[in-house]
Design a protein around this motif. Structure first.
Motif, PDB file in Angstrom:
ATOM      1  N   ILE A 215       0.850  -1.193   0.000  1.00 27.99           N
ATOM      2  CA  ILE A 215       0.000   0.000   0.000  1.00 27.99           C
ATOM      3  C   ILE A 215       0.882   1.236   0.000  1.00 27.99           C
ATOM      4  O   ILE A 215       0.687   2.164  -0.801  1.00 27.99           O
ATOM      5  N   ALA A 216       1.877   1.255   0.876  1.00 28.09           N
ATOM      6  CA  ALA A 216       2.784   2.399   0.973  1.00 28.09           C
ATOM      7  C   ALA A 216       3.591   2.584  -0.313  1.00 28.09           C
ATOM      8  O   ALA A 216       3.698   3.702  -0.834  1.00 28.09           O
ATOM      9  N   GLU A 217       4.163   1.504  -0.830  1.00 26.69           N
ATOM     10  CA  GLU A 217       4.984   1.623  -2.036  1.00 26.69           C
ATOM     11  C   GLU A 217       4.164   2.103  -3.224  1.00 26.69           C
ATOM     12  O   GLU A 217       4.590   2.982  -3.981  1.00 26.69           O
ATOM     13  N   GLY A 218       2.975   1.539  -3.400  1.00 24.19           N
ATOM     14  CA  GLY A 218       2.132   1.962  -4.510  1.00 24.19           C
ATOM     15  C   GLY A 218       1.740   3.429  -4.408  1.00 24.19           C
ATOM     16  O   GLY A 218       1.768   4.166  -5.394  1.00 24.19           O
ATOM     17  N   PHE A 219       1.416   3.871  -3.202  1.00 26.26           N
ATOM     18  CA  PHE A 219       1.059   5.271  -2.988  1.00 26.26           C
ATOM     19  C   PHE A 219       2.232   6.178  -3.335  1.00 26.26           C
ATOM     20  O   PHE A 219       2.070   7.198  -4.000  1.00 26.26           O
ATOM     21  N   GLU A 220       3.413   5.795  -2.895  1.00 28.12           N
ATOM     22  CA  GLU A 220       4.601   6.625  -3.094  1.00 28.12           C
ATOM     23  C   GLU A 220       5.065   6.671  -4.548  1.00 28.12           C
ATOM     24  O   GLU A 220       5.800   7.568  -4.928  1.00 28.12           O
ATOM     25  N   ARG A 221       4.626   5.739  -5.371  1.00 27.46           N
ATOM     26  CA  ARG A 221       4.987   5.760  -6.788  1.00 27.46           C
ATOM     27  C   ARG A 221       4.377   6.957  -7.501  1.00 27.46           C
ATOM     28  O   ARG A 221       4.892   7.404  -8.511  1.00 27.46           O
ATOM     29  N   GLY A 222       3.252   7.454  -6.991  1.00 24.55           N
ATOM     30  CA  GLY A 222       2.671   8.678  -7.524  1.00 24.55           C
ATOM     31  C   GLY A 222       1.819   8.531  -8.770  1.00 24.55           C
ATOM     32  O   GLY A 222       1.345   9.529  -9.300  1.00 24.55           O
ATOM     33  N   GLY A 223       1.626   7.335  -9.262  1.00 24.04           N
ATOM     34  CA  GLY A 223       0.780   7.135 -10.439  1.00 24.04           C
ATOM     35  C   GLY A 223      -0.384   6.209 -10.121  1.00 24.04           C
ATOM     36  O   GLY A 223      -0.234   5.245  -9.377  1.00 24.04           O
ATOM     37  N   LYS A 224      -1.529   6.515 -10.699  1.00 20.10           N
ATOM     38  CA  LYS A 224      -2.742   5.745 -10.416  1.00 20.10           C
ATOM     39  C   LYS A 224      -2.582   4.275 -10.789  1.00 20.10           C
ATOM     40  O   LYS A 224      -2.924   3.388  -9.998  1.00 20.10           O
ATOM     41  N   LEU A 225      -2.078   3.995 -11.974  1.00 22.96           N
ATOM     42  CA  LEU A 225      -1.986   2.609 -12.421  1.00 22.96           C
ATOM     43  C   LEU A 225      -1.011   1.798 -11.574  1.00 22.96           C
ATOM     44  O   LEU A 225      -1.265   0.631 -11.264  1.00 22.96           O
ATOM     45  N   GLU A 226       0.099   2.428 -11.202  1.00 21.57           N
ATOM     46  CA  GLU A 226       1.039   1.721 -10.319  1.00 21.57           C
ATOM     47  C   GLU A 226       0.421   1.492  -8.948  1.00 21.57           C
ATOM     48  O   GLU A 226       0.594   0.426  -8.354  1.00 21.57           O
ATOM     49  N   PHE A 227      -0.306   2.471  -8.448  1.00 27.18           N
ATOM     50  CA  PHE A 227      -0.956   2.326  -7.149  1.00 27.18           C
ATOM     51  C   PHE A 227      -1.948   1.168  -7.199  1.00 27.18           C
ATOM     52  O   PHE A 227      -1.971   0.316  -6.297  1.00 27.18           O
ATOM     53  N   ILE A 228      -2.738   1.102  -8.258  1.00 22.46           N
ATOM     54  CA  ILE A 228      -3.692   0.004  -8.409  1.00 22.46           C
ATOM     55  C   ILE A 228      -2.966  -1.338  -8.427  1.00 22.46           C
ATOM     56  O   ILE A 228      -3.399  -2.304  -7.791  1.00 22.46           O
ATOM     57  N   GLN A 229      -1.849  -1.401  -9.149  1.00 22.47           N
ATOM     58  CA  GLN A 229      -1.074  -2.646  -9.218  1.00 22.47           C
ATOM     59  C   GLN A 229      -0.601  -3.070  -7.831  1.00 22.47           C
ATOM     60  O   GLN A 229      -0.728  -4.231  -7.444  1.00 22.47           O
ATOM     61  N   PHE A 230      -0.070  -2.140  -7.053  1.00 20.37           N
ATOM     62  CA  PHE A 230       0.426  -2.469  -5.722  1.00 20.37           C
ATOM     63  C   PHE A 230      -0.720  -2.767  -4.749  1.00 20.37           C
ATOM     64  O   PHE A 230      -0.561  -3.615  -3.864  1.00 20.37           O
ATOM     65  N   LEU A 231      -1.861  -2.106  -4.931  1.00 19.36           N
ATOM     66  CA  LEU A 231      -3.029  -2.437  -4.112  1.00 19.36           C
ATOM     67  C   LEU A 231      -3.495  -3.860  -4.402  1.00 19.36           C
ATOM     68  O   LEU A 231      -3.906  -4.585  -3.495  1.00 19.36           O
ATOM     69  N   SER A 232      -3.414  -4.256  -5.655  1.00 16.91           N
ATOM     70  CA  SER A 232      -3.785  -5.620  -6.030  1.00 16.91           C
ATOM     71  C   SER A 232      -2.866  -6.639  -5.356  1.00 16.91           C
ATOM     72  O   SER A 232      -3.315  -7.679  -4.862  1.00 16.91           O
ATOM     73  N   ILE A 233      -1.581  -6.334  -5.304  1.00 17.17           N
ATOM     74  CA  ILE A 233      -0.625  -7.213  -4.618  1.00 17.17           C
ATOM     75  C   ILE A 233      -0.946  -7.259  -3.128  1.00 17.17           C
ATOM     76  O   ILE A 233      -0.939  -8.319  -2.502  1.00 17.17           O
ATOM     77  N   ALA A 234      -1.255  -6.090  -2.548  1.00 19.45           N
ATOM     78  CA  ALA A 234      -1.611  -6.023  -1.121  1.00 19.45           C
ATOM     79  C   ALA A 234      -2.855  -6.856  -0.841  1.00 19.45           C
ATOM     80  O   ALA A 234      -2.920  -7.585   0.160  1.00 19.45           O
ATOM     81  N   LYS A 235      -3.845  -6.783  -1.735  1.00 22.94           N
ATOM     82  CA  LYS A 235      -5.078  -7.562  -1.562  1.00 22.94           C
ATOM     83  C   LYS A 235      -4.767  -9.056  -1.628  1.00 22.94           C
ATOM     84  O   LYS A 235      -5.297  -9.855  -0.851  1.00 22.94           O
ATOM     85  N   GLY A 236      -3.870  -9.441  -2.530  1.00 23.40           N
ATOM     86  CA  GLY A 236      -3.451 -10.838  -2.616  1.00 23.40           C
ATOM     87  C   GLY A 236      -2.742 -11.294  -1.350  1.00 23.40           C
ATOM     88  O   GLY A 236      -2.983 -12.401  -0.856  1.00 23.40           O
ATOM     89  N   SER A 237      -1.888 -10.441  -0.801  1.00 28.89           N
ATOM     90  CA  SER A 237      -1.196 -10.769   0.441  1.00 28.89           C
ATOM     91  C   SER A 237      -2.169 -10.879   1.598  1.00 28.89           C
ATOM     92  O   SER A 237      -1.975 -11.679   2.514  1.00 28.89           O
ATOM     93  N   CYS A 238      -3.228 -10.111   1.547  1.00 28.22           N
ATOM     94  CA  CYS A 238      -4.270 -10.197   2.571  1.00 28.22           C
ATOM     95  C   CYS A 238      -4.933 -11.577   2.521  1.00 28.22           C
ATOM     96  O   CYS A 238      -5.125 -12.226   3.550  1.00 28.22           O
ATOM     97  N   GLY A 239      -5.240 -12.038   1.318  1.00 25.35           N
ATOM     98  CA  GLY A 239      -5.804 -13.373   1.156  1.00 25.35           C
ATOM     99  C   GLY A 239      -4.830 -14.459   1.580  1.00 25.35           C
ATOM    100  O   GLY A 239      -5.215 -15.453   2.209  1.00 25.35           O
ATOM    101  N   GLU A 240      -3.554 -14.264   1.257  1.00 29.91           N
ATOM    102  CA  GLU A 240      -2.525 -15.230   1.660  1.00 29.91           C
ATOM    103  C   GLU A 240      -2.447 -15.328   3.178  1.00 29.91           C
ATOM    104  O   GLU A 240      -2.402 -16.427   3.745  1.00 29.91           O
ATOM    105  N   THR A 241      -2.456 -14.199   3.843  1.00 31.61           N
ATOM    106  CA  THR A 241      -2.388 -14.181   5.298  1.00 31.61           C
ATOM    107  C   THR A 241      -3.625 -14.833   5.913  1.00 31.61           C
ATOM    108  O   THR A 241      -3.524 -15.587   6.883  1.00 31.61           O
ATOM    109  N   GLN A 242      -4.775 -14.562   5.321  1.00 36.23           N
ATOM    110  CA  GLN A 242      -6.008 -15.180   5.810  1.00 36.23           C
ATOM    111  C   GLN A 242      -5.929 -16.702   5.683  1.00 36.23           C
ATOM    112  O   GLN A 242      -6.284 -17.438   6.605  1.00 36.23           O
ATOM    113  N   SER A 243      -5.435 -17.184   4.558  1.00 36.06           N
ATOM    114  CA  SER A 243      -5.275 -18.620   4.351  1.00 36.06           C
ATOM    115  C   SER A 243      -4.306 -19.221   5.370  1.00 36.06           C
ATOM    116  O   SER A 243      -4.544 -20.295   5.919  1.00 36.06           O
ATOM    117  N   GLN A 244      -3.226 -18.504   5.650  1.00 38.23           N
ATOM    118  CA  GLN A 244      -2.257 -18.981   6.626  1.00 38.23           C
ATOM    119  C   GLN A 244      -2.867 -19.017   8.031  1.00 38.23           C
ATOM    120  O   GLN A 244      -2.479 -19.839   8.855  1.00 38.23           O
TER     121      GLN A 244
END
Length: 133
Positions: A53-82
């Motif tokens: 979330i932090a890295e995507g925000f700091e990139r300063g571009g909408k598309l990059e932020f969306i990409q990093f948010l998608s990774i964060a959402k995936g990590s959220c699911g991974e943590t839930q599974s764990q």
């Protein structure tokens, strides 16, 4: 709606930080604390949520932020599974699993909502602010 200037101001980053602290607390006692590989894996996945979330925000571009948010959402699911694995290994109680599940679902939902909002937004991001395209 006020402009957010720091990633620390994002509600989802604050929630991810709390979730990471919860994971740390639960993994720091009993048998869980001695399963070094699994403990490292779940802590890494939980930390990845807030870090992306932090890295995507700091990139300063909408598309990059969306990409990093998608990774964060995936990590959220991974943590839930764990969390389910931690429960299955008798490292955490059913109440603790429920707490993790509720937190993960709420956080994942809010990340998804921000992705949807950004996808609909015409704003390109702060790094495009001064460009005349």
């Amino acid at each position: 709606m006020a402009t957010i200037k720091l990633f620390e101001e994002l509600e989802i980053w604050q929630m991810a930080r709390k979730y990471s602290k919860l994971i740390f607390k639960l993994s720091s006692s009993g048998e869980f604390s001695r399963d070094f590989k699994f403990k490292s894996q779940i802590l890494s996945a939980a930390g990845s949520i807030m870090d992306n979330i932090a890295e995507g925000f700091e990139r300063g571009g909408k598309l990059e932020f969306i990409q990093f948010l998608s990774i964060a959402k995936g990590s959220c699911g991974e943590t839930q599974s764990q969390g389910y694995r931690a429960f299955d290994f008798n490292y955490i109680s059913e109440d603790e699993l429920n707490q993790l599940e509720i937190s993960a679902k709420e956080l994942g939902s809010k990340i998804g909502n921000l992705i949807t909002y950004l996808n609909k937004s015409i704003i390109k991001g702060s790094k495009f602010k001064d460009r005349r395209i």
